[in-house]
Design a protein around this motif. Structure first.
Motif, short mmCIF file in Angstrom:
data_model
loop_
_atom_site.label_atom_id
_atom_site.label_comp_id
_atom_site.label_asym_id
_atom_site.label_seq_id
_atom_site.Cartn_x
_atom_site.Cartn_y
_atom_site.Cartn_z
N VAL A 171 6.28 17.26 -18.74
CA VAL A 171 5.56 16.01 -18.98
C VAL A 171 5.85 15.04 -17.84
O VAL A 171 4.97 14.34 -17.35
N GLN A 172 7.10 15.04 -17.39
CA GLN A 172 7.54 14.17 -16.30
C GLN A 172 6.67 14.39 -15.06
O GLN A 172 6.17 13.45 -14.46
N LYS A 173 6.44 15.65 -14.75
CA LYS A 173 5.65 15.98 -13.57
C LYS A 173 4.24 15.41 -13.72
O LYS A 173 3.70 14.81 -12.79
N GLY A 174 3.65 15.60 -14.93
CA GLY A 174 2.30 15.09 -15.18
C GLY A 174 2.22 13.59 -14.94
O GLY A 174 1.31 13.10 -14.27
N ILE A 175 3.19 12.86 -15.49
CA ILE A 175 3.18 11.39 -15.36
C ILE A 175 3.33 10.99 -13.89
O ILE A 175 2.61 10.12 -13.38
N LEU A 176 4.24 11.67 -13.17
CA LEU A 176 4.49 11.30 -11.76
C LEU A 176 3.25 11.58 -10.91
O LEU A 176 2.88 10.75 -10.07
N VAL A 210 11.60 3.02 -9.45
CA VAL A 210 13.04 3.12 -9.59
C VAL A 210 13.37 4.39 -10.36
O VAL A 210 12.82 4.61 -11.44
N THR A 211 14.19 5.24 -9.81
CA THR A 211 14.69 6.38 -10.57
C THR A 211 15.98 6.88 -9.94
O THR A 211 16.27 6.61 -8.77
N HIS A 212 16.78 7.54 -10.76
CA HIS A 212 18.02 8.12 -10.25
C HIS A 212 17.76 9.47 -9.61
O HIS A 212 18.64 10.05 -8.99
N ASP A 213 16.55 9.99 -9.83
CA ASP A 213 16.25 11.37 -9.46
C ASP A 213 15.81 11.42 -7.99
O ASP A 213 14.68 11.06 -7.65
N MET A 214 16.72 11.84 -7.09
CA MET A 214 16.39 11.86 -5.66
C MET A 214 15.25 12.84 -5.38
O MET A 214 14.47 12.65 -4.44
N GLY A 215 15.12 13.89 -6.21
CA GLY A 215 14.02 14.86 -6.04
C GLY A 215 12.68 14.18 -6.21
O GLY A 215 11.74 14.42 -5.45
N VAL A 216 12.58 13.29 -7.21
CA VAL A 216 11.34 12.55 -7.44
C VAL A 216 11.04 11.66 -6.23
O VAL A 216 9.91 11.61 -5.74
N HIS A 217 12.06 10.99 -5.75
CA HIS A 217 11.88 10.13 -4.57
C HIS A 217 11.33 10.94 -3.40
O HIS A 217 10.41 10.52 -2.70
N TYR A 218 11.91 12.10 -3.21
CA TYR A 218 11.52 12.93 -2.08
C TYR A 218 10.05 13.32 -2.15
O TYR A 218 9.33 13.29 -1.17
N GLN A 219 9.61 13.70 -3.36
CA GLN A 219 8.24 14.18 -3.51
C GLN A 219 7.20 13.09 -3.50
O GLN A 219 6.08 13.29 -3.07
N LEU A 220 7.55 11.91 -4.02
CA LEU A 220 6.52 10.92 -4.32
C LEU A 220 6.44 9.75 -3.36
O LEU A 220 5.36 9.23 -3.09
N GLY A 267 0.80 -1.22 0.00
CA GLY A 267 0.00 0.00 0.00
C GLY A 267 0.83 1.26 0.00
O GLY A 267 0.31 2.35 0.28
N ASN A 268 2.11 1.15 -0.29
CA ASN A 268 2.98 2.32 -0.30
C ASN A 268 3.63 2.51 -1.66
O ASN A 268 3.70 1.58 -2.46
N ILE A 269 4.12 3.72 -1.88
CA ILE A 269 5.04 3.92 -3.00
C ILE A 269 6.43 3.74 -2.43
O ILE A 269 6.84 4.45 -1.51
N ILE A 270 7.15 2.75 -2.94
CA ILE A 270 8.46 2.43 -2.41
C ILE A 270 9.51 2.86 -3.43
O ILE A 270 9.53 2.36 -4.56
N GLY A 271 10.34 3.80 -3.06
CA GLY A 271 11.37 4.28 -3.97
C GLY A 271 12.62 3.45 -3.85
O GLY A 271 13.03 3.10 -2.74
N ILE A 272 13.24 3.12 -4.97
CA ILE A 272 14.51 2.39 -4.93
C ILE A 272 15.56 3.28 -5.58
O ILE A 272 15.40 3.71 -6.72
N ALA A 303 1.08 8.85 -8.79
CA ALA A 303 0.79 9.03 -7.36
C ALA A 303 -0.72 8.99 -7.12
O ALA A 303 -1.20 8.34 -6.18
N GLU A 304 -1.47 9.64 -8.00
CA GLU A 304 -2.92 9.70 -7.87
C GLU A 304 -3.54 8.30 -8.00
O GLU A 304 -4.39 7.89 -7.20
N LEU A 305 -3.05 7.55 -9.02
CA LEU A 305 -3.57 6.20 -9.23
C LEU A 305 -3.27 5.31 -8.04
O LEU A 305 -4.11 4.54 -7.59
N GLN A 306 -2.07 5.48 -7.49
CA GLN A 306 -1.69 4.64 -6.35
C GLN A 306 -2.55 4.96 -5.14
O GLN A 306 -2.99 4.07 -4.42
#
Lengths: 334, 317
Positions: free
Chosen positions: B186-191, B208-218, B31-36, B195-198
């Motif tokens: 576009v990246q923001k829209g997809i992310l 999985v992403t290299h972008d630590m900013g995305v991990h932080y937000q999502l 039930g979580n978004i798990i960032g790797i 998040a909304e779907l989850q």
């Protein structure tokens, strides 16, 4: 639509340029041959007359024949006369060797034979070869795929005339299951005649099918194998799409595109006949006609047979360029 | 709960075998978004492949097991052996390259229908109706169904990939760098869509992403990997505000912040080669705090409170 018309216009222009160049080269080639149709005729005449002709008589006959055959005047005059015959009157005149039979009559007699043989064998080989190649490429790590591929590798480098000889020796000579030479009686089309045709054409067709089959297996095998590594095939597999469906809807659907082009090109060469196969089986097609035209220095017949080939190849490449968007949506003209 | 017990992912190569995932034991709360997160070659992709059950030569799960804690529609437990039967129904995958992942010569419509066999025209129409309704929810016009992939923009295609991956409302979604090839808008829209779907479907999403900013937000939970090992896991908020592993700390410090005055710190050096014999802590050669003991003893992932675990002998306080 506007784009398409634009494209069509340009493509048709290329089509005519190709035809023109091909036909001009064709005009020159027989004139470079060492044999001259009038010399040939004179020789035959002297042979049958049983006595030597005088120099005067020879000169007179030469002049008369030149007028009759339409091969007098300078090369330029001949060239324009020839262009007019090809593009305007579509008439290649009488055959020089089988005078006075018109070339068109000879071609009309031979064309259905060649067309039937080549169409059936080309399409059969294409369908079978691509199916086997697809399976061999898709299941490349299975044993039976290796067997199929080896089959293709063994068959394709063998020249088709060797095949023809082997088939004749085994199936017409040692085991006389099929006739040595082609014999079909002229007459109305009956059931018996159709059976006769199939029976007589079987070995020549088999020769052509085997060779094209090998090529198609190898081509399709490597195409299918590389398509299998594409991202969309991997994704389809991870989606849980069934392997059969992946093979047909994903791998075959994409790998077949270059094979369609190659089919169109080989369909174009159908009218050229298979020279050596026809000679070996004495099959009454365009190939045989071409051979006799060459050995007799029969310009007109040669022009007729080769022009048909040039036009057929040009039309089939035109057709494939116009039809290809049906198979590949990425190059559709909007 | 998805439990990994002593999982080893081994690749067979011409030089011998190499463990790209080395003895990983951890629990993922559903039930979580798990960032790797982690550098290239740290084992992120291997972890995803093992989770997805996409285990093919040269990769093998040579040790350990994964307990998905789920049952299939037939009531049997889902295991690594049978999970491929549940692909896209129970566990789905969103790839990074939408251009090469869609069949270029087939309309999108067909690519929504080839998951299953249909017995009648009516069944197909019913499914299509559901697809259209679902696309509308994702702000996609149903017209995309009649398009070929090359007729869509990169953003639209990636939305189609998201739609394909979430259509059956799977319990687990693996998103492998889903926005790498897209521009930031576009990246923001997809992310946000992910998040909304989850949030709506309450499923477990591995991102999985290299972008630590995305991990932080999502993300709700984070998994930090280094050289085939998990070095730190925990709540994202906790990890970003109080990283305990020196490697995590360095990753976070490499993030730009508005108002930064000093020059950003990168992470010096590079990870060890998995071919070498690795003794002690794998991060020790790059760690400014490493002591002699770090080069001898390999730290295990251990709880430090608040659901936070770290594999370090001398964690940051």
């Amino acid at each position: 639509m506007k784009n398409f018309l634009n494209y069509l216009w340009q493509r048709l222009l290329t089509f005519f340029v190709v035809l023109f160049i091909g036909i001009s080269v064709l005009f020159l080639l027989p004139r470079l041959m060492p044999s001259d149709p009038i010399d040939n005729y004179l020789q035959r005449l002297q042979g049958s007359a049983g006595q030597a002709l005088t120099g005067e008589q020879v000169a007179e006959i030469r002049k008369a024949l030149g007028e009759m055959y339409g091969i007098q005047g300078s090369l330029i005059d001949q060239y324009f006369g020839y262009l007019k015959r090809v593009f305007v009157s579509h008439d290649f005149g009488p055959s020089l060797a089988a005078y006075p039979k018109p070339v068109s009559e000879l071609i009309n007699l031979a064309l259905p034979w060649t067309f039937g043989l080549m169409l059936v064998s080309t399409i059969t080989a294409w369908l079978l070869g691509n199916l086997v190649g697809l399976v061999a490429g898709f299941f490349h790590n299975r044993k039976f795929a290796t067997v199929l591929e080896t089959l293709g590798i063994l068959i394709y480098p063998i020249p088709y005339y060797i095949f023809a000889f082997v088939l004749i020796i085994f199936f017409a000579f040692l085991i006389p299951a099929f006739p040595l030479t082609f014999v079909v009686m002229p007459g109305p089309v009956t059931f018996q005649k159709i059976v006769d045709i199939i029976y007589n054409s079987f070995l020549p067709a088999l020769t052509l099918i085997l060779v094209n089959f090998g090529w198609n297996v190898l081509g399709m095998k490597s195409l299918a194998y590389s398509t299998k590594e594409e991202g969309y095939v991997l994704y389809a597999r991870l989606k849980g799409v069934k392997p059969r469906r992946i093979m047909y809807n994903y791998v075959a659907r994409n790998a077949i595109l270059p094979q369609i082009t190659s089919l169109a090109l080989s369909l174009g060469s159908i009218f050229g006949g298979a020279l050596i196969t026809e000679m070996l089986f004495s099959y009454p097609g365009i190939g045989m006609l071409m051979r006799s035209a060459i050995s007799n220095g029969d310009y007109n017949l040669l022009y007729g047979t080769i022009t048909i080939t040039i036009v057929a190849v040009a039309i089939s490449t035109l057709a494939i360029d116009l039809l290809y968007p049906l198979f590949d949506p990425r190059i559709r003209h909007r | 709960m998805i439990r990994l017990k002593n999982v080893v992912g081994t690749y067979t190569t011409v030089r011998g075998t190499v463990d790209a995932l080395d003895d990983v034991t951890t629990d993922f709360q559903t039930g979580n978004i798990i960032g790797i997160a982690g550098e290239s070659g740290c084992g992120k992709s291997t972890l995803l492949k093992l989770l997805y059950g996409n285990i093919e030569y040269p990769l093998a799960m040579s040790k350990g097991m994964i307990d998905y804690g789920m049952k299939g529609p037939d009531g049997r437990d889902i295991t690594t052996e049978n999970i491929s039967e549940h692909w896209f129904k129970k566990i789905s995958y969103i790839p990074q390259s939408s251009m090469s992942s869609l069949n270029p010569v087939v309309k999108i419509r067909k690519q929504f229908l080839d998951f299953q066999d249909f017995r009648s025209r009516k069944e197909i129409d019913e499914t299509l109706e559901k697809v259209v309704a679902f696309l509308r929810e994702l702000d996609l016009t149903p017209e995309v169904l009649d398009a070929y992939p090359h007729q869509l923009s990169g953003g639209m295609r990636q939305r189609v990939m998201v739609a394909l991956g979430t259509f059956f409302q799977p319990d687990i979604i693996l998103a492998d760098e889903p926005t790498t090839a897209l521009d930031v808008v576009v990246q923001k829209g997809i992310l946000l869509l992910l998040a909304e779907l989850q949030r709506r479907m309450k499923n477990t999403m591995f991102l999985v992403t290299h972008d630590m900013g995305v991990h932080y937000q999502l993300t709700h939970k984070m998994v930090i990997m280094y050289a085939a090992k998990i070095v730190e896991t925990g709540d994202s908020e906790e990890i970003f505000s109080r990283p305990r592993h020196p490697y995590t700390k360095m990753l976070i410090e490499s993030l730009p912040r508005i108002g930064d005055a000093k020059k950003l710190q990168g992470v010096e050096g590079k990870p060890p080669s998995l071919w070498d014999e690795l003794r002690g802590c794998r991060f020790a050669p790059r760690c400014s705090r490493a002591k002699a003991e770090c080069r001898e003893r390999c730290p295990e992932l251990a709880a430090v409170g608040n659901g936070h675990s770290v594999a370090c002998l001398y964690p940051e306080s």
